[in-house]
Write a protein that holds these residues in place. Structure first.
Motif, PDB file in Angstrom:
ATOM      1  N   TRP A   1      24.235  42.742  85.502  1.00  0.00           N
ATOM      2  CA  TRP A   1      25.363  43.682  85.498  1.00  0.00           C
ATOM      3  C   TRP A   1      26.610  43.043  84.883  1.00  0.00           C
ATOM      4  O   TRP A   1      27.260  43.650  84.010  1.00  0.00           O
ATOM      5  CB  TRP A   1      25.640  44.123  86.933  1.00  0.00           C
ATOM      6  N   SER A   2      26.947  41.832  85.289  1.00  0.00           N
ATOM      7  CA  SER A   2      28.155  41.176  84.795  1.00  0.00           C
ATOM      8  C   SER A   2      28.058  40.883  83.308  1.00  0.00           C
ATOM      9  O   SER A   2      29.044  41.043  82.567  1.00  0.00           O
ATOM     10  CB  SER A   2      28.394  39.869  85.568  1.00  0.00           C
ATOM     11  N   ARG A   3      26.878  40.454  82.868  1.00  0.00           N
ATOM     12  CA  ARG A   3      26.720  40.172  81.435  1.00  0.00           C
ATOM     13  C   ARG A   3      26.897  41.441  80.607  1.00  0.00           C
ATOM     14  O   ARG A   3      27.526  41.437  79.542  1.00  0.00           O
ATOM     15  CB  ARG A   3      25.348  39.544  81.194  1.00  0.00           C
ATOM     16  N   ARG A   4      26.364  42.555  81.099  1.00  0.00           N
ATOM     17  CA  ARG A   4      26.538  43.822  80.380  1.00  0.00           C
ATOM     18  C   ARG A   4      27.997  44.242  80.320  1.00  0.00           C
ATOM     19  O   ARG A   4      28.485  44.715  79.289  1.00  0.00           O
ATOM     20  CB  ARG A   4      25.692  44.900  81.039  1.00  0.00           C
ATOM     21  N   VAL A   5      28.707  44.078  81.435  1.00  0.00           N
ATOM     22  CA  VAL A   5      30.123  44.455  81.459  1.00  0.00           C
ATOM     23  C   VAL A   5      30.925  43.580  80.500  1.00  0.00           C
ATOM     24  O   VAL A   5      31.746  44.083  79.718  1.00  0.00           O
ATOM     25  CB  VAL A   5      30.680  44.341  82.892  1.00  0.00           C
ATOM     26  N   LEU A   6      30.695  42.266  80.542  1.00  0.00           N
ATOM     27  CA  LEU A   6      31.416  41.368  79.640  1.00  0.00           C
ATOM     28  C   LEU A   6      31.120  41.685  78.178  1.00  0.00           C
ATOM     29  O   LEU A   6      32.026  41.649  77.335  1.00  0.00           O
ATOM     30  CB  LEU A   6      31.048  39.920  79.954  1.00  0.00           C
ATOM     31  N   ALA A   7      29.868  41.992  77.870  1.00  0.00           N
ATOM     32  CA  ALA A   7      29.513  42.329  76.492  1.00  0.00           C
ATOM     33  C   ALA A   7      30.205  43.613  76.049  1.00  0.00           C
ATOM     34  O   ALA A   7      30.709  43.702  74.922  1.00  0.00           O
ATOM     35  CB  ALA A   7      27.994  42.462  76.371  1.00  0.00           C
ATOM     36  N   ALA A   8      30.252  44.608  76.922  1.00  0.00           N
ATOM     37  CA  ALA A   8      30.893  45.878  76.578  1.00  0.00           C
ATOM     38  C   ALA A   8      32.392  45.687  76.362  1.00  0.00           C
ATOM     39  O   ALA A   8      32.966  46.227  75.396  1.00  0.00           O
ATOM     40  CB  ALA A   8      30.643  46.901  77.681  1.00  0.00           C
ATOM     41  N   VAL A   9      33.033  44.939  77.238  1.00  0.00           N
ATOM     42  CA  VAL A   9      34.469  44.698  77.098  1.00  0.00           C
ATOM     43  C   VAL A   9      34.764  43.922  75.823  1.00  0.00           C
ATOM     44  O   VAL A   9      35.716  44.236  75.085  1.00  0.00           O
ATOM     45  CB  VAL A   9      35.008  43.938  78.328  1.00  0.00           C
ATOM     46  N   THR A  10      33.949  42.918  75.528  1.00  0.00           N
ATOM     47  CA  THR A  10      34.164  42.105  74.331  1.00  0.00           C
ATOM     48  C   THR A  10      33.991  42.925  73.063  1.00  0.00           C
ATOM     49  O   THR A  10      34.791  42.824  72.125  1.00  0.00           O
ATOM     50  CB  THR A  10      33.201  40.909  74.324  1.00  0.00           C
ATOM     51  N   ALA A  11      32.961  43.769  73.027  1.00  0.00           N
ATOM     52  CA  ALA A  11      32.733  44.605  71.849  1.00  0.00           C
ATOM     53  C   ALA A  11      33.894  45.584  71.640  1.00  0.00           C
ATOM     54  O   ALA A  11      34.378  45.752  70.509  1.00  0.00           O
ATOM     55  CB  ALA A  11      31.422  45.372  72.006  1.00  0.00           C
ATOM     56  N   ALA A  12      34.351  46.217  72.719  1.00  0.00           N
ATOM     57  CA  ALA A  12      35.472  47.150  72.606  1.00  0.00           C
ATOM     58  C   ALA A  12      36.741  46.421  72.177  1.00  0.00           C
ATOM     59  O   ALA A  12      37.540  46.943  71.384  1.00  0.00           O
ATOM     60  CB  ALA A  12      35.686  47.864  73.939  1.00  0.00           C
ATOM     61  N   ALA A  13      36.936  45.202  72.688  1.00  0.00           N
ATOM     62  CA  ALA A  13      38.124  44.429  72.331  1.00  0.00           C
ATOM     63  C   ALA A  13      38.121  44.076  70.846  1.00  0.00           C
ATOM     64  O   ALA A  13      39.169  44.135  70.183  1.00  0.00           O
ATOM     65  CB  ALA A  13      38.188  43.164  73.179  1.00  0.00           C
ATOM     66  N   LEU A  14      36.973  43.722  70.313  1.00  0.00           N
ATOM     67  CA  LEU A  14      36.906  43.357  68.901  1.00  0.00           C
ATOM     68  C   LEU A  14      37.234  44.556  68.011  1.00  0.00           C
ATOM     69  O   LEU A  14      37.889  44.409  66.970  1.00  0.00           O
ATOM     70  CB  LEU A  14      35.525  42.807  68.568  1.00  0.00           C
ATOM     71  N   LEU A  15      36.802  45.738  68.423  1.00  0.00           N
ATOM     72  CA  LEU A  15      37.158  46.943  67.662  1.00  0.00           C
ATOM     73  C   LEU A  15      38.665  47.169  67.689  1.00  0.00           C
ATOM     74  O   LEU A  15      39.273  47.550  66.672  1.00  0.00           O
ATOM     75  CB  LEU A  15      36.424  48.155  68.240  1.00  0.00           C
ATOM     76  N   LEU A  16      39.281  46.937  68.840  1.00  0.00           N
ATOM     77  CA  LEU A  16      40.728  47.102  68.943  1.00  0.00           C
ATOM     78  C   LEU A  16      41.464  46.036  68.141  1.00  0.00           C
ATOM     79  O   LEU A  16      42.515  46.302  67.537  1.00  0.00           O
ATOM     80  CB  LEU A  16      41.147  47.053  70.413  1.00  0.00           C
ATOM     81  N   HIS A  17      40.906  44.828  68.100  1.00  0.00           N
ATOM     82  CA  HIS A  17      41.514  43.780  67.278  1.00  0.00           C
ATOM     83  C   HIS A  17      41.553  44.195  65.812  1.00  0.00           C
ATOM     84  O   HIS A  17      42.526  43.921  65.095  1.00  0.00           O
ATOM     85  CB  HIS A  17      40.714  42.476  67.405  1.00  0.00           C
ATOM     86  N   LEU A  18      40.493  44.859  65.354  1.00  0.00           N
ATOM     87  CA  LEU A  18      40.434  45.297  63.963  1.00  0.00           C
ATOM     88  C   LEU A  18      41.394  46.455  63.706  1.00  0.00           C
ATOM     89  O   LEU A  18      42.057  46.515  62.671  1.00  0.00           O
ATOM     90  CB  LEU A  18      39.008  45.725  63.614  1.00  0.00           C
ATOM     91  N   ALA A  19      41.459  47.381  64.662  1.00  0.00           N
ATOM     92  CA  ALA A  19      42.289  48.570  64.473  1.00  0.00           C
ATOM     93  C   ALA A  19      43.770  48.281  64.702  1.00  0.00           C
ATOM     94  O   ALA A  19      44.631  48.980  64.155  1.00  0.00           O
ATOM     95  CB  ALA A  19      41.832  49.671  65.424  1.00  0.00           C
ATOM     96  N   PHE A  20      44.069  47.260  65.495  1.00  0.00           N
ATOM     97  CA  PHE A  20      45.455  47.001  65.885  1.00  0.00           C
ATOM     98  C   PHE A  20      45.726  45.500  65.879  1.00  0.00           C
ATOM     99  O   PHE A  20      45.882  44.883  66.925  1.00  0.00           O
ATOM    100  CB  PHE A  20      45.718  47.595  67.279  1.00  0.00           C
ATOM    101  N   PRO A  21      45.805  44.888  64.703  1.00  0.00           N
ATOM    102  CA  PRO A  21      46.145  43.455  64.659  1.00  0.00           C
ATOM    103  C   PRO A  21      47.543  43.245  65.220  1.00  0.00           C
ATOM    104  O   PRO A  21      48.465  44.026  64.946  1.00  0.00           O
ATOM    105  CB  PRO A  21      46.071  43.123  63.172  1.00  0.00           C
ATOM    106  N   LEU A  22      47.702  42.201  66.022  1.00  0.00           N
ATOM    107  CA  LEU A  22      48.958  42.009  66.741  1.00  0.00           C
ATOM    108  C   LEU A  22      49.325  40.529  66.781  1.00  0.00           C
ATOM    109  O   LEU A  22      48.546  39.704  67.265  1.00  0.00           O
ATOM    110  CB  LEU A  22      48.823  42.556  68.162  1.00  0.00           C
ATOM    111  N   ALA A  23      50.510  40.219  66.282  1.00  0.00           N
ATOM    112  CA  ALA A  23      51.003  38.838  66.376  1.00  0.00           C
ATOM    113  C   ALA A  23      51.438  38.557  67.801  1.00  0.00           C
ATOM    114  O   ALA A  23      52.115  39.375  68.425  1.00  0.00           O
ATOM    115  CB  ALA A  23      52.182  38.645  65.419  1.00  0.00           C
ATOM    116  N   PRO A  24      51.060  37.419  68.365  1.00  0.00           N
ATOM    117  CA  PRO A  24      51.452  37.093  69.748  1.00  0.00           C
ATOM    118  C   PRO A  24      52.958  36.900  69.846  1.00  0.00           C
ATOM    119  O   PRO A  24      53.634  36.646  68.838  1.00  0.00           O
ATOM    120  CB  PRO A  24      50.682  35.804  70.035  1.00  0.00           C
TER     121      PRO A  24
END
Length: 268
Positions: free
Chosen positions: A113-136
């Protein structure tokens, strides 16, 4: 009526663990995607700084506390800043890996369960990184924040123009915070100790570190928490049973419910 009793068939004590080689490849793939996928938006410098300006103004409009409030606490002494930088640089990956290894060995159902959740969050985050690049927040001059890693060390980043190992414009969402929060939630769900809620100190400390070192905005952590909440809502956690509670100093056989007699032929 011809009734006799027979012991109920015992349920499996522990759920089967996934094949270890497959899991090693999956987890290694998860970390590789995290590292390599972040680089896809690394060249969007102008867009990343424009988005940083928008996020900064949005936080002020929402009346969120300034990141500088947390950073000022770290700047009271070099030791605090160095400790925060070291925590940022060294705890993120090892803590998550240790979490997955422990679950795999002691709570196989919760591991999957935890591995699936982490994978889903990571995949969604990478899509957001592409759509919304953000300087820290450590980069834009308007934030007036100190790059603590560059000033006090240790630093995991080089100059953005020459850093080919990471995408420094992948600030939103903060996977540092998202993974830390999942580690805490996963351990709280998988264990029964009265002290298990103390695991929430890990994401809390991570939040203070990522904000105080000016590597992330408050909204980066809020976005990560929202993604994690969505993943947890979609991916059902395993039910608490004797089979999923085999650790904690007790043998699994002590946790199996007592055999119940079954009436055979009671309806005749």
């Amino acid at each position: 009526m011809n009734a006799r009793t027979e012991p109920a068939e015992a349920e499996p004590v522990t759920p089967a663990r996934p094949p270890v080689v497959r899991e090693l490849l999956l987890v290694a793939g998860l970390f590789a995607v995290y590292k390599l996928g972040r680089q896809l938006a690394a060249d969007h410098t102008g867009e990343a700084f424009r988005d940083a300006r928008d996020v900064w103004h949005a936080e002020r409009w929402l009346h969120l506390p300034g990141e500088g409030t947390v950073q000022s606490l770290l700047l009271h002494g070099d030791g605090l800043a160095e400790a925060a930088n070291a925590y940022y640089a060294t705890v993120h990956f090892p803590a998550t890996l240790a979490f997955l290894v422990w679950l795999y060995l002691r709570r196989p159902a919760h591991y999957t369960w935890s591995r699936r959740v982490l994978a889903a969050v990571t995949a969604a985050a990478l899509l957001l990184h592409l759509a919304f690049p953000l300087a820290p927040p450590r980069m834009p001059a308007a934030t007036d924040l100190v790059d603590t890693a560059r000033v006090y060390g240790p630093s995991v980043y080089g100059p953005p123009q020459t850093d080919h190992l990471s995408n420094q414009f992948a600030a939103m969402p903060s996977l540092h915070f998202g993974w830390a929060l999942m580690v805490a939630i996963g351990l709280i769900v998988a264990t029964r100790s009265r002290w298990r809620w103390l695991w929430l100190l890990h994401p809390l400390l991570t939040l203070l570190v990522i904000v105080g070192t000016a590597n992330h905005y408050w909204l980066d952590a809020i976005a990560a928490a929202a993604l994690l909440g969505a993943a947890l809502a979609l991916i059902q956690a395993p039910r608490r049973t004797a089979a999923t509670d085999t650790a904690g100093g007790r043998d699994a056989r002590d946790l199996v419910p007592a055999e119940r007699p079954v009436l055979v032929g009671a309806g005749r």
